[in-house]
Design a protein around this motif. Structure first.
Motif, PDB file in Angstrom:
ATOM      1  N   ILE A 100      57.261  30.734  74.246  1.00 54.90           N
ATOM      2  CA  ILE A 100      57.700  29.429  74.732  1.00 54.90           C
ATOM      3  C   ILE A 100      58.595  29.641  75.941  1.00 54.90           C
ATOM      4  CG2 ILE A 100      59.151  27.433  74.228  1.00 54.90           C
ATOM      5  CD1 ILE A 100      58.101  27.408  71.440  1.00 54.90           C
ATOM      6  N   GLU A 101      58.225  29.028  77.049  1.00 56.86           N
ATOM      7  CA  GLU A 101      59.068  29.031  78.247  1.00 56.86           C
ATOM      8  C   GLU A 101      60.070  27.900  78.113  1.00 56.86           C
ATOM      9  OE1 GLU A 101      60.511  30.394  81.776  1.00 56.86           O
ATOM     10  OE2 GLU A 101      58.681  31.218  80.869  1.00 56.86           O
ATOM     11  N   LEU A 102      61.366  28.234  78.095  1.00 58.38           N
ATOM     12  CA  LEU A 102      62.390  27.226  77.835  1.00 58.38           C
ATOM     13  C   LEU A 102      62.631  26.308  79.021  1.00 58.38           C
ATOM     14  CD1 LEU A 102      64.940  29.403  75.841  1.00 58.38           C
ATOM     15  CD2 LEU A 102      63.142  27.913  74.965  1.00 58.38           C
ATOM     16  N   GLY A 103      62.417  26.775  80.237  1.00 59.40           N
ATOM     17  CA  GLY A 103      62.610  25.934  81.410  1.00 59.40           C
ATOM     18  C   GLY A 103      64.038  25.843  81.888  1.00 59.40           C
ATOM     19  N   HIS A 104      64.998  26.345  81.124  1.00 62.71           N
ATOM     20  CA  HIS A 104      66.401  26.342  81.525  1.00 62.71           C
ATOM     21  C   HIS A 104      67.106  27.432  80.730  1.00 62.71           C
ATOM     22  CE1 HIS A 104      66.061  23.750  77.994  1.00 62.71           C
ATOM     23  NE2 HIS A 104      67.294  24.119  77.697  1.00 62.71           N
ATOM     24  N   GLU A 105      68.319  27.765  81.135  1.00 64.45           N
ATOM     25  CA  GLU A 105      69.069  28.814  80.462  1.00 64.45           C
ATOM     26  C   GLU A 105      69.737  28.266  79.198  1.00 64.45           C
ATOM     27  OE1 GLU A 105      71.791  30.480  83.242  1.00 64.45           O
ATOM     28  OE2 GLU A 105      70.272  31.750  84.192  1.00 64.45           O
ATOM     29  N   VAL A 106      69.576  29.002  78.112  1.00 67.84           N
ATOM     30  CA  VAL A 106      70.157  28.619  76.829  1.00 67.84           C
ATOM     31  C   VAL A 106      71.174  29.679  76.437  1.00 67.84           C
ATOM     32  CG1 VAL A 106      69.695  28.225  74.387  1.00 67.84           C
ATOM     33  CG2 VAL A 106      68.084  27.390  76.108  1.00 67.84           C
ATOM     34  N   GLU A 107      72.398  29.261  76.173  1.00 63.26           N
ATOM     35  CA  GLU A 107      73.466  30.201  75.854  1.00 63.26           C
ATOM     36  C   GLU A 107      73.825  30.211  74.374  1.00 63.26           C
ATOM     37  OE1 GLU A 107      76.779  29.383  78.335  1.00 63.26           O
ATOM     38  OE2 GLU A 107      75.719  29.796  80.217  1.00 63.26           O
ATOM     39  N   SER A 108      73.376  29.234  73.609  1.00 62.76           N
ATOM     40  CA  SER A 108      73.727  29.137  72.195  1.00 62.76           C
ATOM     41  C   SER A 108      72.490  29.343  71.338  1.00 62.76           C
ATOM     42  CB  SER A 108      74.354  27.767  71.897  1.00 62.76           C
ATOM     43  OG  SER A 108      74.497  27.569  70.510  1.00 62.76           O
ATOM     44  N   SER A 109      72.677  30.068  70.239  1.00 65.42           N
ATOM     45  CA  SER A 109      71.551  30.267  69.327  1.00 65.42           C
ATOM     46  C   SER A 109      71.130  28.967  68.653  1.00 65.42           C
ATOM     47  CB  SER A 109      71.923  31.311  68.265  1.00 65.42           C
ATOM     48  OG  SER A 109      73.041  30.873  67.497  1.00 65.42           O
ATOM     49  N   GLN A 110      72.051  28.008  68.539  1.00 56.71           N
ATOM     50  CA  GLN A 110      71.692  26.724  67.938  1.00 56.71           C
ATOM     51  C   GLN A 110      70.655  25.983  68.772  1.00 56.71           C
ATOM     52  OE1 GLN A 110      72.725  25.514  64.923  1.00 56.71           O
ATOM     53  NE2 GLN A 110      73.677  27.528  64.645  1.00 56.71           N
ATOM     54  N   ALA A 111      70.723  26.134  70.095  1.00 59.37           N
ATOM     55  CA  ALA A 111      69.757  25.460  70.968  1.00 59.37           C
ATOM     56  C   ALA A 111      68.375  26.106  70.879  1.00 59.37           C
ATOM     57  CB  ALA A 111      70.260  25.482  72.408  1.00 59.37           C
ATOM     58  N   LEU A 112      68.269  27.277  70.257  1.00 57.21           N
ATOM     59  CA  LEU A 112      66.977  27.946  70.110  1.00 57.21           C
ATOM     60  C   LEU A 112      66.272  27.577  68.811  1.00 57.21           C
ATOM     61  CD1 LEU A 112      67.990  31.544  71.267  1.00 57.21           C
ATOM     62  CD2 LEU A 112      66.715  29.851  72.590  1.00 57.21           C
ATOM     63  N   LEU A 113      66.904  26.763  67.974  1.00 52.70           N
ATOM     64  CA  LEU A 113      66.326  26.469  66.668  1.00 52.70           C
ATOM     65  C   LEU A 113      65.066  25.619  66.774  1.00 52.70           C
ATOM     66  CD1 LEU A 113      69.493  25.851  64.469  1.00 52.70           C
ATOM     67  CD2 LEU A 113      68.176  27.944  64.808  1.00 52.70           C
ATOM     68  N   PHE A 114      65.020  24.689  67.741  1.00 53.45           N
ATOM     69  CA  PHE A 114      63.811  23.867  67.866  1.00 53.45           C
ATOM     70  C   PHE A 114      62.602  24.700  68.267  1.00 53.45           C
ATOM     71  CE2 PHE A 114      60.811  21.192  70.126  1.00 53.45           C
ATOM     72  CZ  PHE A 114      60.605  20.169  69.210  1.00 53.45           C
ATOM     73  N   PRO A 115      62.669  25.508  69.331  1.00 54.91           N
ATOM     74  CA  PRO A 115      61.504  26.363  69.612  1.00 54.91           C
ATOM     75  C   PRO A 115      61.228  27.366  68.502  1.00 54.91           C
ATOM     76  CG  PRO A 115      63.338  26.918  71.059  1.00 54.91           C
ATOM     77  CD  PRO A 115      63.696  25.637  70.381  1.00 54.91           C
ATOM     78  N   LEU A 116      62.260  27.824  67.811  1.00 52.07           N
ATOM     79  CA  LEU A 116      62.038  28.741  66.691  1.00 52.07           C
ATOM     80  C   LEU A 116      61.240  28.065  65.585  1.00 52.07           C
ATOM     81  CD1 LEU A 116      62.577  31.419  65.208  1.00 52.07           C
ATOM     82  CD2 LEU A 116      64.712  30.421  64.386  1.00 52.07           C
TER      83      LEU A 116
END
Length: 475
Positions: A240-256
């Protein structure tokens, strides 16, 4: 109805939207060379702003500015179609990707196992909606007719006796005919297949070529040509290409959650499980980092896979902001469901021990959840061993055969008995062992009740009754 067609009318857009927490935000896909950028596709919110497919990029910028733009990724689109082919493989052994923007599968032989079309269709729609794919579903006697019908309408189910009646209403540009033949037929004033099939076959062949006649024969079911069938890959990889920089693991839960759901769909289709997978985090100016997720037993439940990966991801330290997210699974052993009772006494919200164990390992770490193993040694302090999931079992599971009962709480180091003995319940049990390794013991063990009413397992040197040492307590 022997064949079903899953048409994906906006697959390129769905590939992007299914990775976004807010799919209602205006978004467009861009394609074309740098000098002639155009809008390849737009979601509903972007179309409400006036953006349309085929618009020049400059025109789209002039109409609106509050929208997200994403580059079209043909490789990701094809990967999504292969994922859907994996999903379809769970319902049929004959799945083909030979038709553009579609997955076609044979369902005639699957009816006894999964039910008729009226049972399959709503079930498929629920699963496809949960996966985030816009779709059309039709059924027909042959794959070419199914694909042609799906390009015209959704939900059609045509049997052999009404096949020609439905084909007659299909426009020539939607029937999958050769492009040159379509132009010729339109110049002749023939707009649908009914008018084409009414023409003399020899005349059509002279004017439009043999390729048109072969396609008409396929649509009508007069020929049965073999199709290249899809076979699931031996490993699973998704990105999955996020399209922006993610610094928190919580913001990765949806793609996960999306990646683990896709993995679960793939595993169900191949009737297997996963014993280990890796989360690969991509960074802009830093080397990729990996988060391994290991399981003690194969699993394929989407919720369970997500919870285990989530626990590992929350423990990981991100060395840099994340711009891309991948999941790799290569260890795919057979999946054996747990045996369950017909009347399961487990509470509704309770977890079976294997799943609870995996969640504890994901939350607390491998070294915090240990496995106890019995050893063939009569000395109580050496009759068991604790090891983590990372370590292989050091010895075979050989159980000693003690002569008496053993306490549930064995002290790490024996302690002197501080309170008197009210009565001796059993004993002595003599344990004499260890002369060969320098740990020789000669002890007499007793089960006693102390003056405080506690049940204790005590010992003294063999042949003596004084100097009692407490080695364990009974509940």
């Amino acid at each position: 109805m022997q064949w079903a067609c899953l048409l994906l009318p906006r697959l390129a857009l769905d590939v992007v939207l299914r990775t976004r927490p807010d799919p209602q935000h205006p978004l467009v896909l861009l394609s074309g060379p740098a000098t002639r950028r155009i809008v390849h596709a737009a979601n509903d919110a972007a179309r409400a702003l006036g953006l349309r497919s085929g618009q020049p990029w400059a025109t789209a910028q002039a109409i609106a500015d509050d929208f997200e733009r994403v580059e079209l990724d043909p490789a990701a689109v094809e990967h999504a179609r292969e994922l859907l082919a994996h999903w379809a493989y769970g319902y049929s052994s004959q799945v083909t990707l030979a038709f553009a923007h579609a997955v076609v599968l044979e369902i005639g032989r699957s009816r006894k196992l999964f039910g008729d079309w009226h049972t399959l269709e709503p079930q498929w729609r629920r699963e496809l909606q949960a996966m985030g794919f816009t779709h059309r579903l039709v059924a027909a006697p042959n794959p070419w007719a199914a694909h042609a019908f799906a390009r015209v309408r959704d939900g059609l189910a045509a049997d052999a006796d009404v096949l020609h009646a439905h084909l007659a209403r299909v426009p020539v540009e939607r029937a999958g005919l050769p492009v040159d033949a379509v132009r010729t037929l339109q110049r002749m004033g023939l707009r649908d297949l009914g008018a084409v099939l009414a023409q003399p076959r020899a005349a059509l062949g002279r004017r439009c070529g043999d390729a048109l006649l072969r396609q008409l024969d396929r649509l009508c079911g007069h020929v049965d040509e073999p199709l290249l069938c899809h076979r699931p890959a031996e490993g699973f990889r998704a990105r999955i290409e996020l399209g922006h920089e993610v610094e928190s693991s919580q913001a990765l839960l949806f793609p996960l959650r999306r990646l683990t759901a896709d993995l679960a769909a793939y595993l169900r289709a191949r009737d297997g499980g996963v014993a280990r997978f890796v989360l690969v985090l991509e960074h802009d100016r830093h080397a990729t980092s990996e988060v391994p997720v290991g399981l003690l037993a194969p699993e394929r439940d989407a919720t369970m896979l997500f919870e285990l990966a989530r626990g590992r991801l929350e423990q990981a330290r991100l060395p840099a902001p994340v711009i891309g997210f991948e999941l790799h699974a290569d260890a795919l052993p057979p999946f054996v469901p747990d045996r369950r009772d017909l009347f399961d006494p487990r509470p509704q919200h309770g977890l079976p021990w294997p799943q609870l164990r995996e969640r504890l390992r994901a939350k607390l770490g491998d070294e915090s959840v240990l496995t106890l193993e019995s050893r063939a040694d009569h000395r109580p302090e050496r009759a068991w061993h604790a090891y983590s999931a990372r370590d292989a079992s050091p010895t075979p599971h050989l159980l000693p055969t003690p002569g008496g009962s053993r306490p549930g709480w064995l002290l790490r180091k024996p302690q002197p008995l501080r309170h008197g003995v009210a009565r001796v319940l059993s004993g002595p049990e003599r344990i004499e062992s260890g002369w060969w390794d320098g740990g020789d013991v000669r002890r007499d063990y007793y089960l006693i009740e102390t003056a405080r009413g506690q049940l204790a397992w005590v010992f003294c040197d063999a042949g003596r009754r004084d100097g009692l040492m407490v080695h364990g307590w009974f509940a």
